[in-house]
Design a protein around this motif. Structure first.
Motif, PDB file in Angstrom:
ATOM      1  N   SER A 241       0.688  -1.103  -0.427  1.00 39.66           N
ATOM      2  CA  SER A 241      -0.155  -0.058   0.059  1.00 39.66           C
ATOM      3  C   SER A 241       0.661   1.286   0.164  1.00 39.66           C
ATOM      4  O   SER A 241       0.386   1.912  -0.280  1.00 39.66           O
ATOM      5  N   LEU A 242       2.113   0.810  -0.049  1.00 47.25           N
ATOM      6  CA  LEU A 242       2.718   2.533   0.174  1.00 47.25           C
ATOM      7  C   LEU A 242       2.525   3.481  -1.080  1.00 47.25           C
ATOM      8  O   LEU A 242       2.698   4.500  -0.775  1.00 47.25           O
ATOM      9  N   PRO A 243       1.998   3.049  -2.266  1.00 46.38           N
ATOM     10  CA  PRO A 243       2.441   3.732  -3.550  1.00 46.38           C
ATOM     11  C   PRO A 243       1.334   4.350  -2.504  1.00 46.38           C
ATOM     12  O   PRO A 243       0.797   5.939  -3.352  1.00 46.38           O
ATOM     13  N   GLN A 244      -0.135   3.928  -2.325  1.00 49.53           N
ATOM     14  CA  GLN A 244      -1.568   4.917  -1.824  1.00 49.53           C
ATOM     15  C   GLN A 244      -0.881   5.960  -0.431  1.00 49.53           C
ATOM     16  O   GLN A 244      -1.175   7.585  -0.807  1.00 49.53           O
ATOM     17  N   ALA A 245       0.402   5.968   0.034  1.00 52.54           N
ATOM     18  CA  ALA A 245       0.315   6.383   0.820  1.00 52.54           C
ATOM     19  C   ALA A 245       1.386   8.223   0.369  1.00 52.54           C
ATOM     20  O   ALA A 245       1.359   9.319   0.159  1.00 52.54           O
ATOM     21  N   LEU A 246       1.871   7.693  -1.345  1.00 53.20           N
ATOM     22  CA  LEU A 246       2.248   8.471  -2.094  1.00 53.20           C
ATOM     23  C   LEU A 246       2.073   9.710  -3.035  1.00 53.20           C
ATOM     24  O   LEU A 246       2.495  10.787  -2.639  1.00 53.20           O
ATOM     25  N   GLU A 247       1.261   8.704  -3.329  1.00 51.63           N
ATOM     26  CA  GLU A 247      -0.076   9.822  -4.105  1.00 51.63           C
ATOM     27  C   GLU A 247      -0.439  10.591  -2.584  1.00 51.63           C
ATOM     28  O   GLU A 247      -0.940  12.062  -3.204  1.00 51.63           O
ATOM     29  N   ALA A 248      -0.820  10.397  -1.440  1.00 53.93           N
ATOM     30  CA  ALA A 248      -1.197  10.959  -1.122  1.00 53.93           C
ATOM     31  C   ALA A 248      -0.499  12.202  -0.545  1.00 53.93           C
ATOM     32  O   ALA A 248      -0.884  13.048   0.280  1.00 53.93           O
ATOM     33  N   GLY A 249       0.853  12.039   0.042  1.00 52.89           N
ATOM     34  CA  GLY A 249       2.072  13.328  -0.581  1.00 52.89           C
ATOM     35  C   GLY A 249       2.985  12.821   0.340  1.00 52.89           C
ATOM     36  O   GLY A 249       3.676  14.156   0.333  1.00 52.89           O
ATOM     37  N   ILE A 250       2.912  11.462   0.582  1.00 48.61           N
ATOM     38  CA  ILE A 250       4.388  11.627   1.320  1.00 48.61           C
ATOM     39  C   ILE A 250       6.082  11.690   0.144  1.00 48.61           C
ATOM     40  O   ILE A 250       5.705  10.711  -0.964  1.00 48.61           O
ATOM     41  N   ASN A 251       6.493  12.031   0.438  1.00 46.68           N
ATOM     42  CA  ASN A 251       7.985  12.409  -0.411  1.00 46.68           C
ATOM     43  C   ASN A 251       9.231  11.779   0.011  1.00 46.68           C
ATOM     44  O   ASN A 251      10.459  11.763  -0.555  1.00 46.68           O
ATOM     45  N   ASP A 252       8.931  11.418   1.198  1.00 47.10           N
ATOM     46  CA  ASP A 252      10.777  10.818   1.461  1.00 47.10           C
ATOM     47  C   ASP A 252       9.982   9.554   2.827  1.00 47.10           C
ATOM     48  O   ASP A 252       8.836   9.588   3.302  1.00 47.10           O
ATOM     49  N   LEU A 253      10.971   8.438   2.587  1.00 47.65           N
ATOM     50  CA  LEU A 253      11.479   7.262   3.878  1.00 47.65           C
ATOM     51  C   LEU A 253      12.266   7.268   4.489  1.00 47.65           C
ATOM     52  O   LEU A 253      12.325   6.447   5.792  1.00 47.65           O
ATOM     53  N   GLY A 254      13.256   9.031   5.150  1.00 46.10           N
ATOM     54  CA  GLY A 254      13.522   8.414   6.416  1.00 46.10           C
ATOM     55  C   GLY A 254      15.319   7.700   5.926  1.00 46.10           C
ATOM     56  O   GLY A 254      15.706   7.621   5.065  1.00 46.10           O
ATOM     57  N   GLY A 255      15.630   8.062   7.157  1.00 48.90           N
ATOM     58  CA  GLY A 255      17.259   6.958   7.249  1.00 48.90           C
ATOM     59  C   GLY A 255      16.544   6.131   7.603  1.00 48.90           C
ATOM     60  O   GLY A 255      16.133   5.077   7.937  1.00 48.90           O
ATOM     61  N   LEU A 256      17.355   4.305   5.977  1.00 46.51           N
ATOM     62  CA  LEU A 256      17.158   3.405   6.376  1.00 46.51           C
ATOM     63  C   LEU A 256      18.356   2.836   6.388  1.00 46.51           C
ATOM     64  O   LEU A 256      19.416   2.716   6.198  1.00 46.51           O
ATOM     65  N   ASP A 257      17.915   1.652   7.795  1.00 42.72           N
ATOM     66  CA  ASP A 257      19.502   1.470   8.288  1.00 42.72           C
ATOM     67  C   ASP A 257      18.595  -0.361   8.283  1.00 42.72           C
ATOM     68  O   ASP A 257      17.615  -0.398   7.812  1.00 42.72           O
ATOM     69  N   SER A 258      19.626  -1.731   8.040  1.00 41.92           N
ATOM     70  CA  SER A 258      19.026  -2.203   8.268  1.00 41.92           C
ATOM     71  C   SER A 258      17.880  -3.052   9.248  1.00 41.92           C
ATOM     72  O   SER A 258      17.866  -4.514   8.709  1.00 41.92           O
ATOM     73  N   HIS A 259      17.793  -2.491  10.352  1.00 41.95           N
ATOM     74  CA  HIS A 259      16.612  -2.474  11.259  1.00 41.95           C
ATOM     75  C   HIS A 259      16.355  -1.012  11.885  1.00 41.95           C
ATOM     76  O   HIS A 259      16.827  -0.165  11.806  1.00 41.95           O
ATOM     77  N   ASP A 260      15.080  -1.101  12.859  1.00 41.47           N
ATOM     78  CA  ASP A 260      14.985  -0.323  13.269  1.00 41.47           C
ATOM     79  C   ASP A 260      14.772   0.116  14.520  1.00 41.47           C
ATOM     80  O   ASP A 260      14.429  -1.606  15.188  1.00 41.47           O
ATOM     81  N   VAL A 261      15.981  -0.164  15.177  1.00 40.65           N
ATOM     82  CA  VAL A 261      16.051  -0.102  16.586  1.00 40.65           C
ATOM     83  C   VAL A 261      14.999   0.136  17.673  1.00 40.65           C
ATOM     84  O   VAL A 261      14.581   0.217  19.129  1.00 40.65           O
ATOM     85  N   ILE A 262      13.802   1.069  17.165  1.00 39.25           N
ATOM     86  CA  ILE A 262      12.424   1.181  18.482  1.00 39.25           C
ATOM     87  C   ILE A 262      11.920   0.828  18.051  1.00 39.25           C
ATOM     88  O   ILE A 262      11.014  -0.209  19.220  1.00 39.25           O
ATOM     89  N   ASN A 263      11.672   0.413  16.748  1.00 36.67           N
ATOM     90  CA  ASN A 263      10.287  -0.951  16.604  1.00 36.67           C
ATOM     91  C   ASN A 263      11.103  -1.756  16.408  1.00 36.67           C
ATOM     92  O   ASN A 263      11.119  -2.841  14.584  1.00 36.67           O
ATOM     93  N   ALA A 264      11.889  -2.812  16.436  1.00 37.18           N
ATOM     94  CA  ALA A 264      12.684  -4.060  16.278  1.00 37.18           C
ATOM     95  C   ALA A 264      11.572  -4.968  15.948  1.00 37.18           C
ATOM     96  O   ALA A 264      11.947  -5.719  14.693  1.00 37.18           O
TER      97      ALA A 264
END
Length: 320
Positions: A241-264
């Motif tokens: 569903s990510l393309p729907q979020a982009l169509e709505a206005g998202i234009n950045d996915l942030g810093g991408l690490d190999s894992h998410d230390v907060i939302n593991a």
């Protein structure tokens, strides 16, 4: 490629100087009680950075020490040391370590081309969740964002969504961020981060939650000045569903690490996987620095030189 169809991301590695935190937010699985955990050493940080040579951003994500604590000076000195380490290895640090004094923020800005602090939100839901978190008071967070504007620091903020807040609370928070941007012009991105339960309770966003957030993304794009990037963490949103979020206005996915230390519990998709999915939907994924291109001229001379060099290297990698 049509610039309006570009989605940015930052090649990132996260370092956690400490999980010890004097706040006790009810939803947080990241923090540990002060004195109950072993902090990351500089040697350990160096090893982590050398294992990730392609990351241009070093996200320093730290638990907080109370402003009046005798440990505050040592804690802050370590943030400076980690920032210097990142620079010495050809990376750019981006620190998110809670509210800072004006002197602390200015000192970090000499080593970090960008800084961050989530606003999280306003209203009764946040007040309840933050009742044991002194640094999460709304006036304090807003003061930090204004202080960064006065100091001319490229800044990242955002909202934590889905904790019981109302639609009007969300819109008021976005309006506050928009007013700060109109006054100071320093907000490079606003993160719209859905809160997700962790551990055994982890569950993807449902269809109703997605629709609710899609409406908020559209509202955020109307409320915030056009130059402010809208960011969504891709591991907290169903990839199909990510393309729907982009169509709505998202234009950045942030810093991408190999894992998410907060939302593991929510695996981080790889840039390759993201790129393939987005291309099928007519979008192109492009890397960026932690400091966005238009803010590079704002930086002190040494950081400006480093950012300009790394920016050229990223462009060359895209064209290769």
């Amino acid at each position: 490629m049509d610039p309006s169809r570009l989605v940015r991301w930052s090649p990132s590695v996260t370092l956690v100087p400490s999980r010890s935190c004097f706040n006790a937010c009810e939803y947080c699985g990241f923090r540990r009680d002060p004195g109950s955990t072993t902090d990351l050493t500089l040697a350990g940080a160096r090893r982590s950075l050398r294992r990730r040579p392609d990351s241009t951003e070093v996200l320093l994500l730290s638990g907080e020490v109370a402003p009046a604590s005798p440990q505050r000076v040592g804690w802050f000195s370590r943030l400076l040391a980690f920032s210097r380490l990142a620079l010495s290895l050809g990376r750019l640090p981006h620190t998110n370590a809670g509210p800072l004094s004006r002197r602390e923020m200015a000192a970090l800005a000499r080593l970090n081309p960008s800084l961050g602090l989530m606003l999280e939100g306003l209203g009764p839901a946040y007040e309840r969740l933050h009742k044991a978190a002194p640094s999460k008071r709304l006036a304090l967070r807003l003061g930090q964002l204004e202080q960064a504007g006065r100091l001319g620091i490229p800044f990242t903020s955002g909202l934590l969504l889905g904790v019981g807040e109302s639609r009007s609370d969300r819109l008021r928070a976005l309006e506050l961020l928009a007013a700060l941007q109109k006054q100071w012009g320093h907000l490079q991105e606003v993160i719209l981060q859905p809160w997700r339960p962790d551990g055994a309770q982890a569950v993807p966003l449902g269809s109703a939650e997605q629709q609710d957030l899609l409406e908020l993304i559209e509202a955020a794009r109307r409320i915030l000045p056009a130059e402010v990037t809208l960011q969504l963490p891709p591991n907290l949103w169903p990839l199909e569903s990510l393309p729907q979020a982009l169509e709505a206005g998202i234009n950045d996915l942030g810093g991408l690490d190999s894992h998410d230390v907060i939302n593991a519990a929510y695996p981080q998709p790889s840039p390759r996987e993201l790129s393939g999915r987005l291309e099928l939907a007519g979008w192109a994924l492009r890397p960026r620095l932690c400091v966005h291109d238009r803010f590079i001229p704002w930086l002190p001379p040494d950081l400006r030189r480093r950012a300009t060099s790394l920016h050229a290297r990223l462009l060359a990698s895209v064209l290769a």
